[in-house]
Design a protein around this motif. Structure first.
Motif, PDB file in Angstrom:
ATOM      1  N   HIS A 165       0.864  -1.170   0.000  1.00 40.14           N
ATOM      2  CA  HIS A 165       0.000   0.000   0.000  1.00 40.14           C
ATOM      3  C   HIS A 165       0.907   1.228   0.000  1.00 40.14           C
ATOM      4  O   HIS A 165       1.795   1.356   0.846  1.00 40.14           O
ATOM      5  CB  HIS A 165      -0.893  -0.013   1.237  1.00 40.14           C
ATOM      6  CG  HIS A 165      -1.944   1.026   1.217  1.00 40.14           C
ATOM      7  ND1 HIS A 165      -1.702   2.329   1.560  1.00 40.14           N
ATOM      8  CD2 HIS A 165      -3.249   0.961   0.872  1.00 40.14           C
ATOM      9  CE1 HIS A 165      -2.812   3.027   1.449  1.00 40.14           C
ATOM     10  NE2 HIS A 165      -3.766   2.218   1.035  1.00 40.14           N
TER      11      HIS A 165
ATOM     12  N   GLU B  10       0.600   4.346   0.890  1.00 44.57           N
ATOM     13  CA  GLU B  10       0.583   5.259   2.041  1.00 44.57           C
ATOM     14  C   GLU B  10       1.105   4.622   3.318  1.00 44.57           C
ATOM     15  O   GLU B  10       1.704   5.295   4.156  1.00 44.57           O
ATOM     16  CB  GLU B  10      -0.831   5.788   2.271  1.00 44.57           C
ATOM     17  CG  GLU B  10      -1.285   6.735   1.175  1.00 44.57           C
ATOM     18  CD  GLU B  10      -2.692   7.235   1.406  1.00 44.57           C
ATOM     19  OE1 GLU B  10      -3.154   7.218   2.561  1.00 44.57           O
ATOM     20  OE2 GLU B  10      -3.326   7.643   0.424  1.00 44.57           O
ATOM     21  N   THR B  11       0.895   3.321   3.488  1.00 41.88           N
ATOM     22  CA  THR B  11       1.285   2.667   4.734  1.00 41.88           C
ATOM     23  C   THR B  11       2.611   1.926   4.622  1.00 41.88           C
ATOM     24  O   THR B  11       3.273   1.707   5.621  1.00 41.88           O
ATOM     25  CB  THR B  11       0.216   1.669   5.190  1.00 41.88           C
ATOM     26  OG1 THR B  11       0.076   0.648   4.197  1.00 41.88           O
ATOM     27  CG2 THR B  11      -1.118   2.369   5.424  1.00 41.88           C
TER      28      THR B  11
ATOM     29  N   THR C  53       5.625   2.586   6.894  1.00 40.31           N
ATOM     30  CA  THR C  53       5.965   4.007   6.845  1.00 40.31           C
ATOM     31  C   THR C  53       5.136   4.833   7.815  1.00 40.31           C
ATOM     32  O   THR C  53       5.582   5.864   8.300  1.00 40.31           O
ATOM     33  CB  THR C  53       5.794   4.570   5.423  1.00 40.31           C
ATOM     34  OG1 THR C  53       4.464   4.305   4.979  1.00 40.31           O
ATOM     35  CG2 THR C  53       6.767   3.942   4.465  1.00 40.31           C
ATOM     36  N   GLU C  54       3.946   4.381   8.112  1.00 46.23           N
ATOM     37  CA  GLU C  54       3.028   5.112   8.984  1.00 46.23           C
ATOM     38  C   GLU C  54       3.644   5.385  10.359  1.00 46.23           C
ATOM     39  O   GLU C  54       3.657   6.513  10.831  1.00 46.23           O
ATOM     40  CB  GLU C  54       1.757   4.283   9.132  1.00 46.23           C
ATOM     41  CG  GLU C  54       0.548   5.022   9.515  1.00 46.23           C
ATOM     42  CD  GLU C  54      -0.683   4.155   9.329  1.00 46.23           C
ATOM     43  OE1 GLU C  54      -1.739   4.744   9.133  1.00 46.23           O
ATOM     44  OE2 GLU C  54      -0.598   2.914   9.379  1.00 46.23           O
TER      45      GLU C  54
END
Length: 100
Positions: free
Chosen positions: A3, A5-6, A37-38
């Motif tokens: 994903h 964003e995550t 990354t979150e």
């Protein structure tokens, strides 16, 4: 596929008998642990007291070693008087207390 964003493909959670999340782990498409990354960690662990207050949480890398998260600390402990928060301490990867 990761994903965008995550930064992970798979998210697994483990729960205690009360239904509290005690571990959340992140994995790549190959099923191997990956740094999300979150929160900038591969897993997060929580502990709770007898009445359900969260008393600890910590961030870990792919080898289950403490890691400084994107929140600038590796773990935190919380102390309560029944259900009223009295103290919260933040720690680095070596277990040293962080000061403001």
């Amino acid at each position: 596929m990761l994903h965008p964003e995550t930064g992970y493909a798979i998210n697994r959670r483990e729960y205690d008998a009360r239904g509290n999340v005690i571990t959340e782990s992140y994995f790549g498409v190959d099923g191997q642990p990956i740094i999300a990354t979150e929160a900038n960690c591969a897993s997060v662990r929580w502990e709770y007291d007898d009445i359900g207050n969260k008393v600890y949480w910590g961030y870990f890398d792919t080898k289950n070693e403490p890691i400084t998260s994107s929140y600038s600390y590796a773990s935190t402990t919380l102390e309560y008087d029944y259900d009223i928060l009295k103290e919260q301490l933040y720690f680095d990867e070596a277990g040293n207390i962080l000061t403001n």
